[in-house]
Design a protein around this motif. Structure first.
Motif, PDB file in Angstrom:
ATOM      1  N   GLU A  23      47.823  43.903  36.156  1.00  0.00           N
ATOM      2  CA  GLU A  23      48.645  42.706  35.990  1.00  0.00           C
ATOM      3  C   GLU A  23      48.328  41.888  34.732  1.00  0.00           C
ATOM      4  O   GLU A  23      49.256  41.396  34.079  1.00  0.00           O
ATOM      5  N   PRO A  24      47.057  41.707  34.351  1.00  0.00           N
ATOM      6  CA  PRO A  24      46.819  40.969  33.098  1.00  0.00           C
ATOM      7  C   PRO A  24      47.494  41.625  31.894  1.00  0.00           C
ATOM      8  O   PRO A  24      48.047  40.923  31.031  1.00  0.00           O
ATOM      9  N   GLU A  25      47.483  42.958  31.835  1.00  0.00           N
ATOM     10  CA  GLU A  25      48.149  43.649  30.730  1.00  0.00           C
ATOM     11  C   GLU A  25      49.660  43.510  30.836  1.00  0.00           C
ATOM     12  O   GLU A  25      50.351  43.320  29.830  1.00  0.00           O
ATOM     13  N   LEU A  26      50.191  43.604  32.054  1.00  0.00           N
ATOM     14  CA  LEU A  26      51.630  43.439  32.249  1.00  0.00           C
ATOM     15  C   LEU A  26      52.085  42.065  31.750  1.00  0.00           C
ATOM     16  O   LEU A  26      53.153  41.938  31.136  1.00  0.00           O
ATOM     17  N   MET A  27      51.283  41.054  32.008  1.00  0.00           N
ATOM     18  CA  MET A  27      51.680  39.703  31.622  1.00  0.00           C
ATOM     19  C   MET A  27      51.790  39.534  30.116  1.00  0.00           C
ATOM     20  O   MET A  27      52.529  38.680  29.637  1.00  0.00           O
ATOM     21  N   ARG A  28      51.068  40.336  29.353  1.00  0.00           N
ATOM     22  CA  ARG A  28      51.153  40.257  27.897  1.00  0.00           C
ATOM     23  C   ARG A  28      52.432  40.892  27.361  1.00  0.00           C
ATOM     24  O   ARG A  28      52.726  40.790  26.167  1.00  0.00           O
ATOM     25  N   LEU A  29      53.195  41.554  28.256  1.00  0.00           N
ATOM     26  CA  LEU A  29      54.404  42.250  27.842  1.00  0.00           C
ATOM     27  C   LEU A  29      55.677  41.587  28.368  1.00  0.00           C
ATOM     28  O   LEU A  29      56.764  42.136  28.209  1.00  0.00           O
ATOM     29  N   VAL A  30      55.540  40.427  29.001  1.00  0.00           N
ATOM     30  CA  VAL A  30      56.705  39.748  29.571  1.00  0.00           C
ATOM     31  C   VAL A  30      56.803  38.329  29.032  1.00  0.00           C
ATOM     32  O   VAL A  30      55.842  37.779  28.480  1.00  0.00           O
ATOM     33  N   THR A  31      57.979  37.746  29.199  1.00  0.00           N
ATOM     34  CA  THR A  31      58.164  36.347  28.835  1.00  0.00           C
ATOM     35  C   THR A  31      58.397  35.472  30.066  1.00  0.00           C
ATOM     36  O   THR A  31      58.377  34.250  29.964  1.00  0.00           O
ATOM     37  N   SER A  32      58.624  36.102  31.218  1.00  0.00           N
ATOM     38  CA  SER A  32      58.725  35.386  32.493  1.00  0.00           C
ATOM     39  C   SER A  32      58.017  36.201  33.567  1.00  0.00           C
ATOM     40  O   SER A  32      58.028  37.432  33.524  1.00  0.00           O
ATOM     41  N   GLU A  33      57.416  35.502  34.522  1.00  0.00           N
ATOM     42  CA  GLU A  33      56.753  36.189  35.627  1.00  0.00           C
ATOM     43  C   GLU A  33      57.241  35.642  36.952  1.00  0.00           C
ATOM     44  O   GLU A  33      57.427  34.444  37.119  1.00  0.00           O
ATOM     45  N   ASN A  34      57.482  36.564  37.881  1.00  0.00           N
ATOM     46  CA  ASN A  34      57.924  36.212  39.230  1.00  0.00           C
ATOM     47  C   ASN A  34      56.688  36.282  40.126  1.00  0.00           C
ATOM     48  O   ASN A  34      56.198  37.363  40.428  1.00  0.00           O
ATOM     49  N   VAL A  35      56.195  35.137  40.542  1.00  0.00           N
ATOM     50  CA  VAL A  35      54.891  35.071  41.195  1.00  0.00           C
ATOM     51  C   VAL A  35      55.031  35.134  42.712  1.00  0.00           C
ATOM     52  O   VAL A  35      55.704  34.296  43.324  1.00  0.00           O
ATOM     53  N   ALA A  36      54.387  36.140  43.310  1.00  0.00           N
ATOM     54  CA  ALA A  36      54.352  36.242  44.765  1.00  0.00           C
ATOM     55  C   ALA A  36      53.651  35.012  45.330  1.00  0.00           C
ATOM     56  O   ALA A  36      52.555  34.656  44.890  1.00  0.00           O
ATOM     57  N   CYS A  37      54.290  34.356  46.292  1.00  0.00           N
ATOM     58  CA  CYS A  37      53.745  33.077  46.770  1.00  0.00           C
ATOM     59  C   CYS A  37      53.578  33.044  48.284  1.00  0.00           C
ATOM     60  O   CYS A  37      53.822  32.021  48.929  1.00  0.00           O
ATOM     61  N   GLY A  38      53.167  34.190  48.839  1.00  0.00           N
ATOM     62  CA  GLY A  38      52.727  34.205  50.225  1.00  0.00           C
ATOM     63  C   GLY A  38      53.645  34.870  51.215  1.00  0.00           C
ATOM     64  O   GLY A  38      53.212  35.220  52.311  1.00  0.00           O
ATOM     65  N   GLY A  39      54.921  35.069  50.879  1.00  0.00           N
ATOM     66  CA  GLY A  39      55.837  35.667  51.840  1.00  0.00           C
ATOM     67  C   GLY A  39      55.573  37.142  52.049  1.00  0.00           C
ATOM     68  O   GLY A  39      55.397  37.600  53.182  1.00  0.00           O
ATOM     69  N   HIS A  40      55.547  37.908  50.966  1.00  0.00           N
ATOM     70  CA  HIS A  40      55.302  39.349  51.044  1.00  0.00           C
ATOM     71  C   HIS A  40      53.933  39.726  50.494  1.00  0.00           C
ATOM     72  O   HIS A  40      53.393  40.787  50.811  1.00  0.00           O
ATOM     73  N   ALA A  41      53.377  38.864  49.645  1.00  0.00           N
ATOM     74  CA  ALA A  41      52.075  39.103  49.019  1.00  0.00           C
ATOM     75  C   ALA A  41      51.633  37.803  48.370  1.00  0.00           C
ATOM     76  O   ALA A  41      52.400  36.833  48.274  1.00  0.00           O
ATOM     77  N   GLY A  42      50.394  37.790  47.904  1.00  0.00           N
ATOM     78  CA  GLY A  42      49.897  36.641  47.167  1.00  0.00           C
ATOM     79  C   GLY A  42      49.209  35.609  48.045  1.00  0.00           C
ATOM     80  O   GLY A  42      49.514  35.468  49.236  1.00  0.00           O
ATOM     81  N   ASP A  43      48.265  34.900  47.429  1.00  0.00           N
ATOM     82  CA  ASP A  43      47.565  33.811  48.103  1.00  0.00           C
ATOM     83  C   ASP A  43      47.186  32.777  47.056  1.00  0.00           C
ATOM     84  O   ASP A  43      47.519  32.913  45.872  1.00  0.00           O
ATOM     85  N   GLU A  44      46.503  31.749  47.474  1.00  0.00           N
ATOM     86  CA  GLU A  44      46.181  30.663  46.548  1.00  0.00           C
ATOM     87  C   GLU A  44      45.377  31.151  45.354  1.00  0.00           C
ATOM     88  O   GLU A  44      45.617  30.732  44.219  1.00  0.00           O
ATOM     89  N   ARG A  45      44.439  32.058  45.582  1.00  0.00           N
ATOM     90  CA  ARG A  45      43.604  32.559  44.489  1.00  0.00           C
ATOM     91  C   ARG A  45      44.422  33.358  43.486  1.00  0.00           C
ATOM     92  O   ARG A  45      44.281  33.159  42.271  1.00  0.00           O
ATOM     93  N   SER A  46      45.297  34.264  43.965  1.00  0.00           N
ATOM     94  CA  SER A  46      46.099  35.057  43.036  1.00  0.00           C
ATOM     95  C   SER A  46      47.065  34.168  42.267  1.00  0.00           C
ATOM     96  O   SER A  46      47.278  34.351  41.059  1.00  0.00           O
ATOM     97  N   MET A  47      47.649  33.189  42.934  1.00  0.00           N
ATOM     98  CA  MET A  47      48.565  32.272  42.250  1.00  0.00           C
ATOM     99  C   MET A  47      47.830  31.477  41.175  1.00  0.00           C
ATOM    100  O   MET A  47      48.355  31.246  40.084  1.00  0.00           O
ATOM    101  N   GLU A  48      46.611  31.062  41.474  1.00  0.00           N
ATOM    102  CA  GLU A  48      45.819  30.323  40.492  1.00  0.00           C
ATOM    103  C   GLU A  48      45.536  31.176  39.261  1.00  0.00           C
ATOM    104  O   GLU A  48      45.665  30.705  38.120  1.00  0.00           O
ATOM    105  N   MET A  49      45.178  32.435  39.475  1.00  0.00           N
ATOM    106  CA  MET A  49      44.863  33.323  38.355  1.00  0.00           C
ATOM    107  C   MET A  49      46.080  33.538  37.460  1.00  0.00           C
ATOM    108  O   MET A  49      45.989  33.446  36.232  1.00  0.00           O
ATOM    109  N   VAL A  50      47.232  33.837  38.063  1.00  0.00           N
ATOM    110  CA  VAL A  50      48.406  34.146  37.244  1.00  0.00           C
ATOM    111  C   VAL A  50      48.956  32.900  36.555  1.00  0.00           C
ATOM    112  O   VAL A  50      49.448  32.978  35.417  1.00  0.00           O
ATOM    113  N   CYS A  51      48.874  31.742  37.211  1.00  0.00           N
ATOM    114  CA  CYS A  51      49.355  30.516  36.574  1.00  0.00           C
ATOM    115  C   CYS A  51      48.470  30.130  35.401  1.00  0.00           C
ATOM    116  O   CYS A  51      48.965  29.673  34.350  1.00  0.00           O
TER     117      CYS A  51
END
Length: 249
Positions: A23-51
């Protein structure tokens, strides 16, 4: 003036330690990111890292809301009451918004995930839940062209961003090919590059069931869990660069 197209990817879904994932490498190749926010995946820690990384890279952040279905990764349609779905989507958005604000980042759009994305193309009650969230939060909505979500967004004054998937097959009715099909995913970088060039230059894409579809879009997506996603995103860049397209949100 050169055409400008956004490139987006689903982020915050990895089961791995975040910095050990792609994911860190993927983020360098995009201009927008769709962040999983708990419904299907993701938690507070992952959201903090990607933000935090989005702020450093200047990547736009959106809430990827979904059916509350972590067991099936949000990829099965749910028979869920509209009010219950609305409550879940608002909770998911708020979870990301709270983390994003703490990191100095603004959540600027909503994009439904998986089955909710596909179902809301034709199912009005679930489309209403998504559009209602975007309207209340005053953010844009990303989705398929000529869908219920697009029509409802226009009716409610919600900015709608048409999306095209570089790594997914399409059916002749304009919907995405079911993942049960062997041709649902496009994993060849050469094919992705040629599809991007044709979609941008000619405004068409070949459906898996034989039709030639007209496409119109402002953002291109590659899923983070498609095999070789990093290579596919580079192929998207190659195709857009060949046409002189500016990549940006």
């Amino acid at each position: 003036m050169a055409r400008r197209i956004d490139v987006n990817c689903d982020i915050g879904e990895t089961p791995l330690a975040w910095w050990a994932s792609d994911e860190p490498e993927l983020m360098r190749l995009v201009t927008s990111e769709n962040v999983a926010c708990g419904g299907h995946a993701g938690d507070e820690r992952s959201m903090e890292m990607v933000c935090k990384e989005a702020r450093r890279l200047g990547v736009a952040v959106g809430a990827q809301v979904s059916y509350p279905d972590r067991e099936h990764f949000g990829r099965r349609e749910m028979e869920i009451d509209q009010l219950i779905l609305e409550r879940s989507l608002h909770e998911q958005f708020e979870a990301l918004d709270r983390v994003a604000r703490a990191q100095g980042v603004h959540v600027s759009f909503v994009k439904p995930h998986g089955a909710l994305y596909n179902v809301s193309r034709t199912r009005e009650d679930h489309a209403n839940a998504i559009v209602g969230l975007a309207a209340e939060r005053g953010v844009r909505l990303v989705g398929l062209a000529d869908s219920h979500t697009e029509r409802l967004a226009a009716a409610h004054g919600v900015g709608f961003v048409r999306e095209w998937f570089a790594d997914r097959g399409y059916m002749s009715d304009g919907g995405l090919a079911p993942r049960s099909r062997t041709d649902a995913l496009v994993t060849s970088p050469d094919e992705v590059r040629s599809r991007v060039i044709r979609a941008v230059r000619d405004g068409v894409v070949e459906a898996v069931d034989g039709a030639t579809l007209t496409v119109d879009f402002a953002t291109i997506c590659v899923h983070s869990d498609t095999p070789g996603a990093t290579t596919l995103l580079r192929a998207v860049h190659t195709g857009l660069n060949a046409l002189g397209v500016v990549i940006g949100h």
